[in-house]
Scaffold this motif. Sequence first.
Motif, PDB file in Angstrom:
ATOM      1  N   UNK A   1      -0.892  59.648  36.838  1.00  0.00           N
ATOM      2  CA  UNK A   1      -0.331  58.754  35.891  1.00  0.00           C
ATOM      3  C   UNK A   1      -1.371  58.686  34.606  1.00  0.00           C
ATOM      4  N   UNK A   2      -2.653  58.811  34.628  1.00  0.00           N
ATOM      5  CA  UNK A   2      -3.731  58.634  33.722  1.00  0.00           C
ATOM      6  C   UNK A   2      -3.527  60.071  33.037  1.00  0.00           C
ATOM      7  N   UNK A   3      -3.465  61.010  33.487  1.00  0.00           N
ATOM      8  CA  UNK A   3      -3.177  62.445  32.994  1.00  0.00           C
ATOM      9  C   UNK A   3      -2.026  62.384  32.178  1.00  0.00           C
ATOM     10  N   UNK A   4      -1.075  61.948  32.764  1.00  0.00           N
ATOM     11  CA  UNK A   4       0.385  62.003  31.990  1.00  0.00           C
ATOM     12  C   UNK A   4       0.194  61.177  30.744  1.00  0.00           C
ATOM     13  N   UNK A   5      -0.222  59.901  31.070  1.00  0.00           N
ATOM     14  CA  UNK A   5      -0.496  59.130  30.002  1.00  0.00           C
ATOM     15  C   UNK A   5      -1.280  59.814  28.817  1.00  0.00           C
ATOM     16  N   UNK A   6      -2.274  60.427  29.219  1.00  0.00           N
ATOM     17  CA  UNK A   6      -3.463  61.192  28.051  1.00  0.00           C
ATOM     18  C   UNK A   6      -2.325  62.360  27.490  1.00  0.00           C
TER      19      UNK A   6
ATOM     20  N   UNK B   1      -4.542  71.775  32.171  1.00  0.00           N
ATOM     21  CA  UNK B   1      -4.868  72.563  33.576  1.00  0.00           C
ATOM     22  C   UNK B   1      -4.902  71.494  34.623  1.00  0.00           C
ATOM     23  N   UNK B   2      -5.185  70.275  34.433  1.00  0.00           N
ATOM     24  CA  UNK B   2      -5.148  69.167  35.449  1.00  0.00           C
ATOM     25  C   UNK B   2      -3.607  68.988  35.650  1.00  0.00           C
ATOM     26  N   UNK B   3      -2.724  68.850  34.536  1.00  0.00           N
ATOM     27  CA  UNK B   3      -1.431  68.588  34.923  1.00  0.00           C
ATOM     28  C   UNK B   3      -0.972  69.794  35.843  1.00  0.00           C
TER      29      UNK B   3
ATOM     30  N   UNK C   1     -13.619  64.898  25.739  1.00  0.00           N
ATOM     31  CA  UNK C   1     -13.158  63.745  24.951  1.00  0.00           C
ATOM     32  C   UNK C   1     -14.555  62.763  24.326  1.00  0.00           C
ATOM     33  N   UNK C   2     -15.473  62.828  24.870  1.00  0.00           N
ATOM     34  CA  UNK C   2     -16.617  62.162  24.352  1.00  0.00           C
ATOM     35  C   UNK C   2     -17.238  62.738  23.147  1.00  0.00           C
ATOM     36  N   UNK C   3     -16.952  64.188  23.239  1.00  0.00           N
ATOM     37  CA  UNK C   3     -17.756  65.222  22.248  1.00  0.00           C
ATOM     38  C   UNK C   3     -16.750  65.294  21.093  1.00  0.00           C
ATOM     39  N   UNK C   4     -15.572  64.832  21.160  1.00  0.00           N
ATOM     40  CA  UNK C   4     -14.617  64.847  20.092  1.00  0.00           C
ATOM     41  C   UNK C   4     -13.662  66.019  20.146  1.00  0.00           C
ATOM     42  N   UNK C   5     -14.182  67.134  21.235  1.00  0.00           N
ATOM     43  CA  UNK C   5     -13.492  68.278  21.104  1.00  0.00           C
ATOM     44  C   UNK C   5     -12.097  68.137  21.744  1.00  0.00           C
ATOM     45  N   UNK C   6     -11.092  67.691  20.988  1.00  0.00           N
ATOM     46  CA  UNK C   6      -9.836  67.428  21.537  1.00  0.00           C
ATOM     47  C   UNK C   6      -8.967  68.496  21.930  1.00  0.00           C
ATOM     48  N   UNK C   7      -9.000  69.720  21.358  1.00  0.00           N
ATOM     49  CA  UNK C   7      -8.480  70.928  21.652  1.00  0.00           C
ATOM     50  C   UNK C   7      -8.840  71.233  23.241  1.00  0.00           C
ATOM     51  N   UNK C   8     -10.236  71.097  23.374  1.00  0.00           N
ATOM     52  CA  UNK C   8     -10.467  71.609  24.727  1.00  0.00           C
ATOM     53  C   UNK C   8     -10.066  70.508  25.998  1.00  0.00           C
ATOM     54  N   UNK C   9     -10.325  69.244  25.343  1.00  0.00           N
ATOM     55  CA  UNK C   9      -9.681  68.096  26.216  1.00  0.00           C
ATOM     56  C   UNK C   9      -8.340  68.364  26.570  1.00  0.00           C
TER      57      UNK C   9
END
Length: 183
Positions: free
Chosen positions: A58-63, A17-19, A3-11
């Motif tokens: 819940x943070x993962x779901x929000x993201x 995967x986390x979900x 997220x910090x690097x701006x790589x939204x696809x990998x994020x």
Amino acid sequence: MYYKRGDLKNYALYMSKMSEAKDSLYARKKKYNMSELQSNINSSLSIKDLLDTITSASMGILIIILLCIMVFSLMLHRTRKRLIAVHNRLKAEKQSLEQAKTQIKSLKKESAKKSDRIERLNNDIMVASQSSEANARCGKELYLHIKNGGTTVTWTKQDYELCMAYCKIEFAETMAEIERCYG
């Protein structure tokens, strides 16, 4: 880190995967019956761990929801651009059709004017031909009058002109031959 690097696809992949991991954890936990779950929670997890797990889920779901909203808004933006382009193209075509309509109307008016003019010219030609036939008849009568020994005392200037015009037409070949012989 993504997220910090701006790589939204990998994020987004990481978050999915986390979900999935959390979903599998939830599925495993669901397998236990409530009494075992209560005892496992009391024995192995403290309330703080449970709250941390719920918060991170819940943070993962929000993201994930925010990523879906971003993708949807991007799709809407592109669709809007396409619709605007199509609208502008249709507007230009409509204007060209209106111009063509006005040109057709002006051409129809011009054609009507020309057909009226042609009709008037045809009428003028018919009147002129009738007039020239009448003039030729009158010229012939005057010529025959002189030829038969008549006088020109009562003739007007127009009578002389009609007689001369008739003679030019009637004796054109003879005059042409005389001119050739003279030459």
